[in-house]
Design a protein around this motif. Structure first.
Motif, short mmCIF file in Angstrom:
data_model
loop_
_atom_site.label_atom_id
_atom_site.label_comp_id
_atom_site.label_asym_id
_atom_site.label_seq_id
_atom_site.Cartn_x
_atom_site.Cartn_y
_atom_site.Cartn_z
N ARG A 27 0.88 -1.14 -0.01
CA ARG A 27 -0.23 -0.10 0.16
C ARG A 27 0.76 1.17 -0.14
N ALA A 30 0.79 7.73 2.40
CA ALA A 30 0.89 9.18 2.32
C ALA A 30 1.00 10.10 3.72
N GLY A 31 -0.06 10.42 4.30
CA GLY A 31 0.07 11.08 5.41
C GLY A 31 -0.15 9.83 6.73
N GLN A 33 -3.10 9.32 7.49
CA GLN A 33 -4.20 9.78 8.60
C GLN A 33 -5.62 8.91 8.63
N PRO A 37 -4.88 4.70 11.43
CA PRO A 37 -6.28 4.32 12.22
C PRO A 37 -6.81 2.84 11.69
N ALA A 72 -0.04 15.49 -5.37
CA ALA A 72 -0.80 14.51 -4.48
C ALA A 72 -0.38 14.59 -2.79
N HIS A 98 -12.26 22.37 7.05
CA HIS A 98 -13.19 21.60 7.84
C HIS A 98 -12.83 20.16 8.18
N ASN A 101 -9.17 17.73 12.62
CA ASN A 101 -8.51 18.62 13.38
C ASN A 101 -7.18 19.06 12.91
N VAL A 104 -4.60 16.30 12.16
CA VAL A 104 -4.84 15.35 10.93
C VAL A 104 -4.32 16.33 9.74
N THR A 109 -2.80 14.37 3.37
CA THR A 109 -2.68 15.04 2.07
C THR A 109 -3.80 15.05 1.46
N VAL A 164 -0.43 5.16 -9.16
CA VAL A 164 -0.46 6.29 -7.83
C VAL A 164 -1.19 7.56 -8.51
N GLY A 189 -15.03 19.18 13.74
CA GLY A 189 -14.03 18.19 13.49
C GLY A 189 -14.53 16.70 13.16
N ASP A 190 -15.85 16.39 13.42
CA ASP A 190 -16.37 15.37 13.02
C ASP A 190 -16.69 15.24 11.72
N GLY B 45 -6.34 8.86 16.55
CA GLY B 45 -6.04 10.33 16.04
C GLY B 45 -7.34 11.54 16.66
N ILE B 63 -0.95 7.78 15.35
CA ILE B 63 -1.23 7.31 13.74
C ILE B 63 -0.16 8.02 12.99
C1 LIG Z 1 -9.32 12.20 13.82
C2 LIG Z 1 -9.63 12.24 12.24
C3 LIG Z 1 -10.57 13.08 11.81
C4 LIG Z 1 -10.72 13.04 10.47
N1 LIG Z 1 -11.57 13.85 9.91
C5 LIG Z 1 -11.90 13.99 8.70
C6 LIG Z 1 -12.66 14.90 8.13
O1 LIG Z 1 -13.47 15.55 8.78
N2 LIG Z 1 -13.03 14.73 6.96
C7 LIG Z 1 -12.10 14.10 5.82
O2 LIG Z 1 -12.36 14.38 4.75
N3 LIG Z 1 -11.15 13.64 6.32
C8 LIG Z 1 -10.90 13.30 7.65
N4 LIG Z 1 -9.97 12.44 8.12
C9 LIG Z 1 -9.25 11.91 7.30
C10 LIG Z 1 -8.00 12.50 6.59
O3 LIG Z 1 -8.29 13.66 5.97
C11 LIG Z 1 -6.88 11.81 6.10
O4 LIG Z 1 -5.90 12.74 5.87
C12 LIG Z 1 -7.08 11.49 4.65
O5 LIG Z 1 -8.29 10.69 4.45
C13 LIG Z 1 -5.95 10.48 4.10
O6 LIG Z 1 -4.86 11.39 3.58
P1 LIG Z 1 -3.56 10.58 4.02
O7 LIG Z 1 -2.60 11.37 3.42
O8 LIG Z 1 -3.43 10.62 5.63
O9 LIG Z 1 -3.71 9.34 3.51
P2 LIG Z 1 -3.30 7.74 3.81
O10 LIG Z 1 -3.98 7.46 5.09
O11 LIG Z 1 -1.85 7.49 3.92
O12 LIG Z 1 -3.87 6.89 2.81
C14 LIG Z 1 -5.01 6.77 2.48
C15 LIG Z 1 -5.29 5.85 1.50
O13 LIG Z 1 -4.98 6.26 0.18
C16 LIG Z 1 -3.89 5.69 -0.60
N5 LIG Z 1 -2.99 6.65 -1.17
C17 LIG Z 1 -2.56 7.82 -0.48
N6 LIG Z 1 -1.78 8.66 -1.28
C18 LIG Z 1 -1.99 7.99 -2.55
C19 LIG Z 1 -1.53 8.27 -3.61
N7 LIG Z 1 -0.88 9.56 -4.10
N8 LIG Z 1 -1.52 7.45 -5.05
C20 LIG Z 1 -2.34 6.43 -4.58
N9 LIG Z 1 -2.71 5.86 -3.42
C21 LIG Z 1 -2.45 6.78 -2.32
C22 LIG Z 1 -3.14 4.83 0.53
O14 LIG Z 1 -2.68 3.99 -0.18
C23 LIG Z 1 -4.41 4.49 1.41
O15 LIG Z 1 -5.15 3.33 0.93
C24 LIG Z 1 -9.94 12.44 9.57
C25 LIG Z 1 -8.70 11.50 10.15
C26 LIG Z 1 -8.72 11.55 11.45
C27 LIG Z 1 -7.61 10.63 12.09
#
Ligand SMILES: Cc1cc2nc3c(=O)[nH]c(=O)nc-3n(C[C@H](O)[C@H](O)[C@H](O)COP(=O)(O)OP(=O)(O)OC[C@H]3O[C@@H](n4cnc5c(N)ncnc54)[C@H](O)[C@@H]3O)c2cc1C
Lengths: 288, 160
Positions: A27, A30-31, A33, A37, A72, A98, A101, A104, A109, A164, A189-190, B45, B63
Motif C-alpha cells: 500500500r 501518504a500521511g 491519517q 487508524p 498529491a 473542515h 482537526n 490531521v 494529504t 499512483v 471536527g467530526d 487520532g 497514527i
Molecule cells: C481524527 C480524524 C478525523 C478526520 N476527519 C476528517 C474529516 O472530517 N474529513 C475528511 O475528509 N477526512 C477526515 N479524516 C481523514 C484525513 O483527511 C486523511 O488525511 C485522509 O483521508 C487520508 O490522507 P492521508 O494522506 O493521511 O492518506 P493515507 O492514510 O496515507 O492513505 C489513505 C489511502 O490512500 C492511499 N493513497 C494515499 N496517497 C495515494 C496516492 N498518491 N496514490 C495512490 N494511493 C494513495 C493509501 O494507500 C491508502 O489506501 C480524519 C482523520 C482523522 C484521524
C-alpha cells in the motif's frame, strides 16, 4: 497490529517499482491519517507500506493557466494556508479547513483524502463541484480522470492496482463567480452528516450559473445536475421550493444516527445556505 | 519482523534506536526511546492525548509511523520546559488550575504551543476552535481556555 515492512520511495518510479514487486499486499503511505487508524483497528493487514512522503516536487502547488496543479503529497494544512489557493480557489481553502482537526491536516494529504474516498470527505466534494481532474500513473502510461468519474462508492475509486495519484488539477475561480461551503456535523471536527459546496455567478438576485455538489448523503460526493438546472435563472430567495431536488442524483440516501429523510433534508438546507453565502459575497464585493 | 534503525531529534537531542518498522511514533517514543510524557489515548487520532510537535507542527503520534518522521525534530511536553523548569505555557496551566486528572494535559499544552506560536491575537472562540481536537474527559475546558487566554498578548472578543 500485524507487523509489516516499510520502504521510503525516493521518486515516483521507485514507488511504482515497489508496488509492482509486492503486489496486492503493498500500500502507498501518504500521511497515514486514514491508513494508520485502520491498521490500529485491525481493519487491514498490509505486508508493506511504501512511503511517498519524501518524493521531491510531489507536494508543490503551481498555477498553470486557469488551474492550480496541486501535488498529491501536499499536506491539507498547506493548502488551507496557501495564499495562492486562498485567492484563486477560496472554496478549496475553506472546505479543507473542515477536515478533522489541525493534527490531521498537518499530516494528511490531498491525494490521500481523494484515494481514501470517505463518503463524507470534503475534498472529493470540492473536486467534483469544481470539475477538477486527477493525474494518475502506473509507470507505463499516464491518465487523467475527471473527479466525478473517479469515485465509485464509499471508500472505493477507479484507481487501478499499481497506480499512483500524482497531482490534482483544480480550475481557479473565475473573477465573476462566488463560492459557498456549508457543513453540518454534530461536533466540530467530526465527519459531516451532510455538506454542500457551491460556486455561482449572479445577475442581480438571480443565479445566472451555478455548480452544486453534496456529500455525506450518498456513497460519496454527488453533483446535483437537476438542482443546478432548476436553480439557474431563479432568485436566491426562492431556493427553498427546489431544495429537495439536491438528492435527485443520489441512488440511496445513507442512514446513520439519523434517518435518510433527515440527511436528505439537511443536504438541501446546507445547499441553500451555501448559495446564500455565495450571494452575500457577491453583494459585499459589489459594495466595495 | 523487520527492524529499522532510525534517528529522531527528540527535544533537542538526537536519539537512535532499532525498532520494528510498524511502530507508531507513540510506541517508538515510549517503548524504544523511554519517552514517557507522551500518552496513549484512543489510537485513532481523535482525542489529542498523544500529541507531539513534528518540526513545530502538532501531530497525533499514534497514527504516524516513527519511520515517517525519521530525521525530524520531535517535541514532547518535556521539551517545552526551560532549563529543567516549567515553560510559560506549563506555568499558566498550573496558575489557572487547568489540569484535573492530567491525562489530556501534555496534548493540551502542545496544542496551545502550536496555536500561540503564530504570535497573533486570539479571542476565546478561536482558542476553543483550535483545541477542538483535544478532548478533556474531566470536561475542564474553561480553565484550559483561561490559561491560554492569559498568554495571548491582547485577547479580543467576549466569552463564547
Ligand atoms: C481524527 C480524524 C478525523 C478526520 N476527519 C476528517 C474529516 O472530517 N474529513 C475528511 O475528509 N477526512 C477526515 N479524516 C481523514 C484525513 O483527511 C486523511 O488525511 C485522509 O483521508 C487520508 O490522507 P492521508 O494522506 O493521511 O492518506 P493515507 O492514510 O496515507 O492513505 C489513505 C489511502 O490512500 C492511499 N493513497 C494515499 N496517497 C495515494 C496516492 N498518491 N496514490 C495512490 N494511493 C494513495 C493509501 O494507500 C491508502 O489506501 C480524519 C482523520 C482523522 C484521524
Amino acid at each position: 497490529m500485524k507487523p509489516f515492512e516499510y520502504e521510503r520511495a525516493g521518486d515516483i518510479g521507485e514507488a511504482l517499482e515497489l508496488l509492482r514487486a509486492h503486489g496486492p499486499g503493498a500500500r502507498i503511505l501518504a500521511g497515514g491519517q486514514s491508513l494508520l487508524p485502520m491498521l490500529n483497528l485491525g481493519l487491514y493487514e498490509p505486508d508493506i507500506l511504501i512511503d511517498i512522503g519524501s518524493i521531491p516536487r510531489l507536494s508543490d502547488i503551481e498555477v498553470s493557466g486557469d488551474a492550480l496543479v496541486i501535488g498529491a503529497m501536499t499536506r491539507q494544512r498547506s493548502v488551507e494556508l496557501d495564499d495562492t489557493v486562498r485567492s484563486r480557489q477560496p472554496l478549496l481553502a475553506d472546505a479543507i479547513g473542515h477536515v478533522g482537526n489541525t493534527r490531521v491536516r498537518n499530516i494528511g494529504t490531498v491525494g490521500g483524502s481523494i484515494v481514501h474516498n470517505d463518503p463524507a470527505a470534503e475534498l472529493p466534494l470540492v473536486m467534483v463541484v469544481l470539475d477538477a481532474n486527477y493525474e494518475l500513473t502506473d509507470g507505463v502510461s499516464r491518465r487523467k480522470v475527471k473527479a466525478e468519474d473517479f469515485g465509485v462508492g464509499s471508500f472505493e475509486t477507479s484507481i487501478r492496482e499499481g497506480e499512483v495519484l500524482t497531482a490534482v488539477e483544480v480550475p481557479t475561480l473565475a473573477s465573476d463567480w462566488r463560492w459557498g461551503f456549508r457543513e453540518f456535523s454534530y461536533r466540530p471536527g467530526d465527519f459531516a452528516v451532510a455538506a454542500a459546496a457551491v460556486i455561482a455567478r449572479f445577475e442581480g438576485n438571480e443565479l445566472a450559473e451555478v455548480q452544486v455538489g453534496i456529500t455525506g448523503v450518498g456513497g460519496g460526493p454527488v453533483r446535483c445536475a437537476s438542482f443546478e438546472e432548476a436553480a439557474t435563472g431563479r432568485s436566491v430567495d426562492q431556493l427553498g421550493e427546489i431544495e429537495s431536488l439536491v438528492t435527485t442524483e443520489v441512488d440511496y440516501v445513507m442512514e446513520g444516527l439519523e434517518s435518510s429523510e433527515y440527511r436528505a433534508h439537511i443536504a438541501g438546507v446546507m445547499t441553500t445556505r451555501a448559495i446564500v453565502d455565495a450571494f452575500e459575497r457577491s453583494r459585499e464585493d459589489n459594495r466595495s | 519482523m523487520t527492524e529499522i534503525t532510525l534517528t529522531l531529534n527528540i527535544n533537542g537531542r538526537d536519539v537512535t534506536r532499532a525498532a520494528p518498522a510498524h511502530y507508531s511514533l507513540l510506541r517508538w517514543l515510549r517503548d524504544a526511546a523511554s519517552v514517557f510524557d507522551v500518552k496513549y489515548g484512543c489510537g485513532e487520532g481523535v482525542c489529542g492525548t498523544c500529541t507531539v510537535l513534528v518540526d513545530g507542527a502538532a501531530a497525533s503520534s499514534c497514527i504516524v509511523l516513527a519511520a515517517q518522521v525519521a530525521g525530524k525534530n520531535v517535541t514532547t511536553l518535556v521539551g517545552l520546559g526551560v532549563d529543567g523548569e516549567l515553560g510559560p505555557i506549563q506555568e499558566a496551566f498550573v496558575d489557572h488550575g487547568a489540569s484535573q486528572c492530567g491525562f489530556c494535559t501534555p496534548g493540551m499544552v502542545l496544542a496551545a504551543h502550536e496555536l500561540l506560536s503564530s504570535g497573533e491575537a486570539l479571542d476565546r472562540a478561536q482558542i476553543r476552535h483550535a483545541i477542538q481536537g483535544n478532548l478533556c474527559r474531566c470536561t475542564g475546558y474553561q480553565a484550559i481556555v483561561e490559561a491560554i487566554v492569559s498568554l495571548v498578548p491582547e485577547t479580543a472578543g467576549s466569552d463564547s
